[in-house]
Scaffold this motif. Structure first.
Motif, PDB file in Angstrom:
ATOM      1  N   PHE A  67       2.481   4.793   1.164  1.00  0.00           N
ATOM      2  CA  PHE A  67       2.837   5.231   2.507  1.00  0.00           C
ATOM      3  C   PHE A  67       1.716   6.049   3.133  1.00  0.00           C
ATOM      4  O   PHE A  67       1.331   5.819   4.274  1.00  0.00           O
ATOM      5  N   TYR A  68       1.223   7.043   2.368  1.00  0.00           N
ATOM      6  CA  TYR A  68       0.136   7.872   2.889  1.00  0.00           C
ATOM      7  C   TYR A  68      -1.132   7.537   2.142  1.00  0.00           C
ATOM      8  O   TYR A  68      -1.114   7.486   0.916  1.00  0.00           O
ATOM      9  N   PRO A  69      -2.215   7.265   2.796  1.00  0.00           N
ATOM     10  CA  PRO A  69      -2.435   7.292   4.235  1.00  0.00           C
ATOM     11  C   PRO A  69      -2.282   5.926   4.881  1.00  0.00           C
ATOM     12  O   PRO A  69      -2.311   5.813   6.095  1.00  0.00           O
ATOM     13  N   TYR A  70      -2.104   4.877   4.077  1.00  0.00           N
ATOM     14  CA  TYR A  70      -2.179   3.511   4.593  1.00  0.00           C
ATOM     15  C   TYR A  70      -1.065   3.162   5.575  1.00  0.00           C
ATOM     16  O   TYR A  70      -1.333   2.871   6.742  1.00  0.00           O
ATOM     17  N   GLN A  71       0.172   3.131   5.107  1.00  0.00           N
ATOM     18  CA  GLN A  71       1.265   2.716   5.985  1.00  0.00           C
ATOM     19  C   GLN A  71       1.423   3.675   7.156  1.00  0.00           C
ATOM     20  O   GLN A  71       1.701   3.248   8.277  1.00  0.00           O
ATOM     21  N   GLN A  72       1.224   4.958   6.899  1.00  0.00           N
ATOM     22  CA  GLN A  72       1.351   5.944   7.970  1.00  0.00           C
ATOM     23  C   GLN A  72       0.289   5.724   9.045  1.00  0.00           C
ATOM     24  O   GLN A  72       0.577   5.748  10.233  1.00  0.00           O
ATOM     25  N   THR A  73      -0.936   5.478   8.625  1.00  0.00           N
ATOM     26  CA  THR A  73      -2.033   5.269   9.575  1.00  0.00           C
ATOM     27  C   THR A  73      -1.816   4.008  10.389  1.00  0.00           C
ATOM     28  O   THR A  73      -1.976   4.000  11.610  1.00  0.00           O
TER      29      THR A  73
ATOM     30  N   LEU B  76     -10.062   2.887   7.404  1.00  0.00           N
ATOM     31  CA  LEU B  76      -9.703   4.175   6.828  1.00  0.00           C
ATOM     32  C   LEU B  76     -10.905   4.945   6.299  1.00  0.00           C
ATOM     33  O   LEU B  76     -10.853   6.152   6.170  1.00  0.00           O
TER      34      LEU B  76
ATOM     35  N   TYR C 258       0.841  -1.194   0.000  1.00  0.00           N
ATOM     36  CA  TYR C 258       0.000   0.000   0.000  1.00  0.00           C
ATOM     37  C   TYR C 258       0.878   1.247   0.000  1.00  0.00           C
ATOM     38  O   TYR C 258       2.012   1.217   0.484  1.00  0.00           O
TER      39      TYR C 258
END
Length: 118
Positions: free
Chosen positions: A26-32, A92, A24
């Motif tokens: 980085f933003y917003p998936y990995q960051q979240t 999300l 996925y």
């Protein structure tokens, strides 16, 4: 001799989440999902939708703590992966569960919170 019962679903789900999140953005998936609290919610989402797989530590032959993924069939692995993807989207996009009815027309003041209390 003491026996310990272990649920092998947790390490399998955790490992799959780690691998799938790498695909996925980085933003917003990995960051979240870098947040431990959000990641725990994703793990709980998936675990609540699959059956647990328990073993006794005295009877760990085919399935072991070193390779718990071998305890699941290819179909079960695919189902876990689908649930992870669904859980990511669910966490999300919480408004998605409400559907299109959650968007109210601002002109309909009867449904606005400020009109509820006079």
């Amino acid at each position: 001799m003491s026996q310990t019962i272990v649920n092998l679903a947790l390490p399998v789900v955790t490992e799959k989440i780690n691998v799938l999140l790498l695909g996925y953005p980085f933003y917003p998936y990995q960051q979240t999902f870098a947040s431990p609290a959000v990641r725990e919610r994703l793990v709980a989402y998936v675990l609540s939708r699959i059956p647990g797989f328990y073993v006794s530590m005295d009877h760990v032959a085919a399935c072991s703590l070193e390779s718990p993924g071998n305890c699941y069939s290819a179909e079960q692995h695919q189902q876990i992966e689908q649930l992870i993807h669904q859980g990511i989207e669910h966490l999300l996009n919480p408004r998605q569960a409400w559907g299109s009815s959650s968007t109210l027309d601002p002109s309909d003041s009867a449904f606005l919170p400020s009109s509820w209390f006079g």
